[in-house]
Design a protein around this motif. Structure first.
Motif, PDB file in Angstrom:
ATOM      1  N   MET A   1       1.416   2.048  -3.175  1.00 30.48           N
ATOM      2  CA  MET A   1       0.315   2.690  -4.094  1.00 30.48           C
ATOM      3  C   MET A   1       0.242   4.466  -3.554  1.00 30.48           C
ATOM      4  SD  MET A   1      -2.560  -0.080  -3.150  1.00 30.48           S
ATOM      5  CE  MET A   1      -2.288  -1.838  -3.347  1.00 30.48           C
ATOM      6  N   GLU A   2       0.434   4.420  -2.446  1.00 33.58           N
ATOM      7  CA  GLU A   2       0.674   5.839  -2.157  1.00 33.58           C
ATOM      8  C   GLU A   2       1.612   6.588  -2.747  1.00 33.58           C
ATOM      9  OE1 GLU A   2       1.056   8.682   1.991  1.00 33.58           O
ATOM     10  OE2 GLU A   2       1.623   6.710   2.166  1.00 33.58           O
TER      11      GLU A   2
ATOM     12  N   VAL B   1       0.817  -1.213   0.089  1.00 35.41           N
ATOM     13  CA  VAL B   1       0.009   0.005  -0.139  1.00 35.41           C
ATOM     14  C   VAL B   1       0.647   1.245  -0.194  1.00 35.41           C
ATOM     15  CG1 VAL B   1      -1.877   1.217   1.261  1.00 35.41           C
ATOM     16  CG2 VAL B   1      -2.048  -1.322   1.269  1.00 35.41           C
TER      17      VAL B   1
ATOM     18  N   ARG C   1     -10.103  -1.719  -3.388  1.00 38.51           N
ATOM     19  CA  ARG C   1      -9.029  -0.681  -3.757  1.00 38.51           C
ATOM     20  C   ARG C   1      -9.256   0.135  -4.956  1.00 38.51           C
ATOM     21  NH1 ARG C   1      -8.209  -1.744   0.852  1.00 38.51           N
ATOM     22  NH2 ARG C   1      -6.351  -2.513   1.795  1.00 38.51           N
TER      23      ARG C   1
END
Length: 264
Positions: A69-70, A66, A142
């Motif tokens: 992803m950020e 994640v 997501r």
């Protein structure tokens, strides 16, 4: 820092551990690079006859990181698309290396296999689970689609309607349901999972490596090919098998046993 990908080879069986337990073995970019290197090494090492893939700690693989992803979302707007495309090329290259590995592969799923982790398990030839295993194609949570091969692998294991159910809902599937649906092939115990998977891998690796690699290459395409195309590829593969040392040795051994039996 420990290696995020750990490789142990024993008696011709490569056991690959996803080794980022503090992140439930979620794939970072660095970890993916090491995984690619490991898969390429195993594929070309003729002394390795089969491979087991599992995770360190309590999880198999939580999917993509994640934090990554950020980082992607923080890129300039004009670069998000091309950066995403480049990342997808790496993901697909990794999954393709695993799926086309010219030797038997077994995913030993020891805990949660979510998103890309679930796809990675199904990229292997076989899936063995412990009672603690579970699967979730959780991409939908997501705002994403399965990008690790799940839209290819999952329908082939469970059928199209059930694959749609699992991908649209993102729901969790426990070990027993995974066996019932065909997501998993065998059940082990929490304590014996890796050893059982290694034993299974060893049993699959007893035959001709040449015949196995060629058979796998054709079988992986069999739902997309016509019978004529399968026969054509099979003819070419058999021609290669005729020239292999394994075929010659097996035939000569049979003839020697037959001759000895006649004399007895």
């Amino acid at each position: 820092m420990s290696e995020t990908i750990e490789l142990i080879v024993t008696d011709g069986i490569a056991t690959v551990f996803l080794n980022r337990p503090e992140k439930r073995n979620a794939f970072s970019d660095d970890m993916r690079g090491k995984f690619i290197d490991t898969l390429e090494s195993i594929a070309t090492d003729r002394s390795i006859r089969a491979m087991v893939l599992t995770g360190r700690g309590k999880g198999f693989c939580a999917g993509g990181d994640v934090a990554g992803m950020e980082k992607r979302m923080q890129a300039p707007q004009g670069e998000v698309g091309i950066n995403g495309w480049a990342r997808q090329q790496r993901v697909h290259h990794t999954q393709s290396l695993l799926y086309t590995m010219p030797k038997p592969t077994i995913a030993a799923v020891n805990g949660a296999a979510s998103g890309l982790g679930a796809d990675t398990a199904l990229a292997c030839d076989f899936v063995m689970v412990s009672p603690s295993a579970n699967f979730a194609w959780s991409y939908i949570n997501r705002g994403l689609i399965p990008d690790g091969g799940g839209m290819y692998f999952l329908p082939r294991r469970v059928g199209l309607p059930k694959a749609k159910d699992l991908i649209f809902s993102g729901r969790k599937v426990d070990a027993q349901e995974a066996l019932a649906l065909g997501i998993a092939d065998q059940m082990s115990t929490d304590e014996g999972l890796v050893a059982d998977a290694q034993a299974w891998a060893k049993s699959l690796a007893q035959g001709s490596p040449t015949a196995l690699a060629l058979s796998k290459t054709i079988l992986n395409q069999t739902f997309e090919l016509t019978s004529t195309q399968v026969f054509a590829q099979g003819s070419q593969a058999q021609g290669i098998c005729y020239t292999s040392s394994e075929h010659r040795e097996a035939v000569m051994a049979f003839l020697e046993r037959a001759a000895a039996a006649k004399k007895a």
